[in-house]
Write a protein that holds these residues in place. Sequence first.
Motif, PDB file in Angstrom:
ATOM      1  N   LEU A   1       0.430  -0.864   0.020  1.00  0.00           N
ATOM      2  CA  LEU A   1       0.263  -0.029  -0.228  1.00  0.00           C
ATOM      3  C   LEU A   1       0.738   1.273  -0.120  1.00  0.00           C
ATOM      4  N   ILE A   2       1.818   1.213   0.970  1.00  0.00           N
ATOM      5  CA  ILE A   2       3.442   2.263   1.032  1.00  0.00           C
ATOM      6  C   ILE A   2       3.209   2.547  -0.637  1.00  0.00           C
ATOM      7  N   GLU A   3       3.997   1.214  -0.884  1.00  0.00           N
ATOM      8  CA  GLU A   3       4.772   1.768  -2.045  1.00  0.00           C
ATOM      9  C   GLU A   3       4.094   2.380  -2.969  1.00  0.00           C
ATOM     10  N   SER A   4       2.460   1.847  -3.418  1.00  0.00           N
ATOM     11  CA  SER A   4       1.400   2.680  -4.284  1.00  0.00           C
ATOM     12  C   SER A   4       1.620   3.647  -3.929  1.00  0.00           C
ATOM     13  N   ILE A   5       1.152   4.504  -2.938  1.00  0.00           N
ATOM     14  CA  ILE A   5       0.700   5.632  -2.861  1.00  0.00           C
ATOM     15  C   ILE A   5       2.049   6.635  -2.549  1.00  0.00           C
ATOM     16  N   LYS A   6       3.251   6.206  -2.467  1.00  0.00           N
ATOM     17  CA  LYS A   6       4.360   6.950  -3.108  1.00  0.00           C
ATOM     18  C   LYS A   6       4.365   7.757  -4.453  1.00  0.00           C
ATOM     19  N   LYS A   7       4.022   7.080  -5.912  1.00  0.00           N
ATOM     20  CA  LYS A   7       3.474   7.210  -6.917  1.00  0.00           C
ATOM     21  C   LYS A   7       3.210   8.689  -7.080  1.00  0.00           C
ATOM     22  N   ALA A   8       2.361   8.709  -5.695  1.00  0.00           N
ATOM     23  CA  ALA A   8       1.407   9.948  -5.840  1.00  0.00           C
ATOM     24  C   ALA A   8       2.792  11.307  -5.319  1.00  0.00           C
ATOM     25  N   ALA A   9       3.396  11.203  -4.588  1.00  0.00           N
ATOM     26  CA  ALA A   9       4.605  12.115  -4.449  1.00  0.00           C
ATOM     27  C   ALA A   9       5.314  12.804  -5.698  1.00  0.00           C
ATOM     28  N   PRO A  10       5.884  13.576  -4.692  1.00  0.00           N
ATOM     29  CA  PRO A  10       6.258  14.510  -3.498  1.00  0.00           C
ATOM     30  C   PRO A  10       4.436  15.115  -3.310  1.00  0.00           C
ATOM     31  N   PHE A  11       4.528  15.280  -2.297  1.00  0.00           N
ATOM     32  CA  PHE A  11       3.068  15.772  -1.645  1.00  0.00           C
ATOM     33  C   PHE A  11       3.377  17.026  -0.086  1.00  0.00           C
ATOM     34  N   GLY A  12       2.802  17.293  -0.786  1.00  0.00           N
ATOM     35  CA  GLY A  12       2.405  18.804   0.016  1.00  0.00           C
ATOM     36  C   GLY A  12       1.738  19.593  -0.276  1.00  0.00           C
ATOM     37  N   ARG A  13       1.317  20.735  -0.310  1.00  0.00           N
ATOM     38  CA  ARG A  13       0.116  22.181  -0.038  1.00  0.00           C
ATOM     39  C   ARG A  13      -0.048  21.932  -1.632  1.00  0.00           C
ATOM     40  N   GLY A  14      -1.545  21.757  -1.567  1.00  0.00           N
ATOM     41  CA  GLY A  14      -1.850  21.286  -3.103  1.00  0.00           C
ATOM     42  C   GLY A  14      -1.820  19.722  -3.171  1.00  0.00           C
ATOM     43  N   ASN A  15      -1.209  19.501  -3.328  1.00  0.00           N
ATOM     44  CA  ASN A  15      -1.362  17.833  -3.733  1.00  0.00           C
ATOM     45  C   ASN A  15      -0.644  16.960  -2.107  1.00  0.00           C
ATOM     46  N   PRO A  16      -1.511  16.930  -0.868  1.00  0.00           N
ATOM     47  CA  PRO A  16      -1.740  16.514   0.681  1.00  0.00           C
ATOM     48  C   PRO A  16      -1.383  14.959   0.236  1.00  0.00           C
ATOM     49  N   GLU A  17      -0.466  14.892   1.902  1.00  0.00           N
ATOM     50  CA  GLU A  17      -0.043  12.803   1.551  1.00  0.00           C
ATOM     51  C   GLU A  17      -1.222  12.220   2.458  1.00  0.00           C
ATOM     52  N   ALA A  18      -1.544  10.636   1.416  1.00  0.00           N
ATOM     53  CA  ALA A  18      -2.828  11.027   2.010  1.00  0.00           C
ATOM     54  C   ALA A  18      -2.727   9.978   3.659  1.00  0.00           C
TER      55      ALA A  18
END
Length: 569
Positions: free
Chosen positions: A475-492
Motif C-alpha cells: 500500500l505504501i509503495e503504491s501511494i508513493k507514486k503520488a509523491a511529492p506531497f505538500g500543499r495542493g497535493n497532501p499526503e494520503a
Amino acid sequence: MQANAVWKMRNFCEKSANNLKKELGINKMLAKILVARGIKELNQAQKFLSPSLADLPDPSGFKDMDKACKRIYNALLDKQVIGIFGDYDVDGVTSVCILQEFLTSLGAKVAIVIPNRLKDGYGLNKNGIDELYAKNAKIVVSVDCGITNHEEIDYAASLGLEVIVVDHHTVPVNFPKACAVINPHRDDCTRGAEHMCAAGVVFNLCIALRRYLRTQNYFTQIAEPNLKNLLDLVALGTVADVMPLINDNRIFVQKGLEIVKQAPRPGMRALLRVANVDAKKISSGTLGFHIGPRINAAGRLNSAMDAVELFSTKEFSRALQKAEFLDEQNQARREIEKQILQEAKEQIESFENHRSTKAYVVANESWHPGVVGIVASRLVDIYGKPTIVIGKGGKGSGRSIPAFHLHNALMAVSKELIGFGGHAHAVGVLANLNNISSFRHALANYAENTLTDSSLIKNIFYDSEIAIEEVTKSLIESIKKAAPFGRGNPEAVFRINNIQAANVRVLRGGHLKGNIADKLGLSFIAFGMENKESLFKKPLDMLFVPEINEYNGYQSLQLRVRDVAEFKG
C-alpha cells in the motif's frame, strides 16, 4: 486549547477512480487518491504520475520576459556587472543562487546584495542599490521582492541603474518604473503561473534567456548551460515557500529531488550531512522540515549571504563549514523560538476571557523579530486562532486560519498600526509597543464580528477508511507514486476505527510512541500528542499516514498519527 477537529472524508468519483485503475493498471487506492485531488482524466493522471520537463509551458507567456532577456543579453555583450538583489528567506536565497549560477555560467560578472532582516527590513532598499552601484553594476535584477518598491527603483534610475523586477507577490495598482516587471500575478501575464514562487519565476527567466541567446548564436564560443542542475534549488524554494505542488511546481520538485539524490551540489550535500539525512531517501518533507529551516536561520539571526555562499561554493570542505554554521544558527533559533513560544503562551493564557477571544496579539520588547513569524505559526497550531506576535522595535508577524483573511483584518484596524503588509494567511506588521492593548482589542473585536465558533474548528481530511490488515508495504509503495506531497497535493491519510494501543510511552519532546495491540509488529508515532495520552488507554479511532520506519538498518511499518478520538461504537 483548540477545539477538537472535525474529520471529513475527501469526496471522489467512484467511476473516475475505476477508469484510472483500469487504464493505468494502478492500485484502486492510488486511483481513488488521484481522483480526490482532482486528477480524473487519463492524460492528466499520466502527466501527474510521470512529470516531465518537456511539459513545462513556454516562459514567453510572462509579460516583459522578452524585455528582460534583451537587456541582460546587452549586459553580457558589454561586459557589464549585473547586480542581483534578493530577499533573505529561502525563496529569496534560492532565487539569487539560481540566477547567479546561470549568469556566471554565461560569463557574466555578478554582484549580490541581500538585506539584513533586522537593519534593512524587507524589500529593495537604497542602501542595497548604493552597494550595487559601488560595485559598478549597470543593471539590477530584484528577485522575490521589488514589485512595490517605486521610490527605490526611481532612486536606482537616478544613478543610471536599470532594474528588472522578478517577483511573485501581489501586484499593486501601479507598477514601479522598471526596465521589466516579471510577475505571474500581472493581469496581462498569460503564463498561468500564479502558483509559482520567485525561484520558479527566476528559473523561467533562465529558460527564456537561454532560448534567446541561442537565437543570437551566443553559444558558439561558450558551452550552453544545463538548466536541469538548478532544479534542486528551484525545488527547495518551492517547498520552503509552501507553494502548491501542482502543474509545473510538481515537475520542479519531482525533478529537483532527483538532482538532490544525485548530490552534485556540495552545499546541498553538506546540509544533508549536518541534518543527518540520507540523500537517497530525501522527500519534499525533508526540504521543508530539515533543509529550509537551516537556510532561513541565516536570514533570521545573521546574514542570508552565508546561505548564498553555501550553495555557491564548489569545495565540499568549505560547504561543510558553512552548513555547520547554519546548523548552529538553526539550533540557536530553535532555543529562542522555544523561549518566546512559552512566554507567548503564558501571555495568552493570562488574558481575561482568552478562551472565547477569537484572535490574539502578543508582544514583548525582548522578543527577537526574526523568530516571531515561526512562533505565530506555532500558536495558530496550538489554539486554532489568528495570531500576531510582536517583538523588538514593534516588528511583528501574524499567521491566520483559512476562515480569516488577516490582511483584510489589518486594513480594518490600520489606525492602530504604523505599517503592515502581506496577504490572507501571513502578514508583517510594525506597531507602537505602547499601543499594543488598543491594537489587541481592535483585532479581537473585528474577529468576533467576522468569525463564527464553527469556523474556528479545524477540518482534517482523510482519503478512506481501511482495516488494519490493509496497512502493508505494498500500500505504501503504491501511494508513493503520488509523491511529492505538500500543499495542493497532501499526503494520503487513512482512518481506522476501534483499535487498541499498547506499550504507549512518552518520548522526549512530548511525542507518543507505541504499538497496535492486535498487531504488535505495527507501531505508531504521534508527534506532540502527549496531552492526548489518556485517549490511547481506551479503544480509539485514528487518522494516520502509513509509512516505512527505518532504524539501525531495520524496516518496519509505522502509522504517523494525525489525530485520534475516543471510539464511540
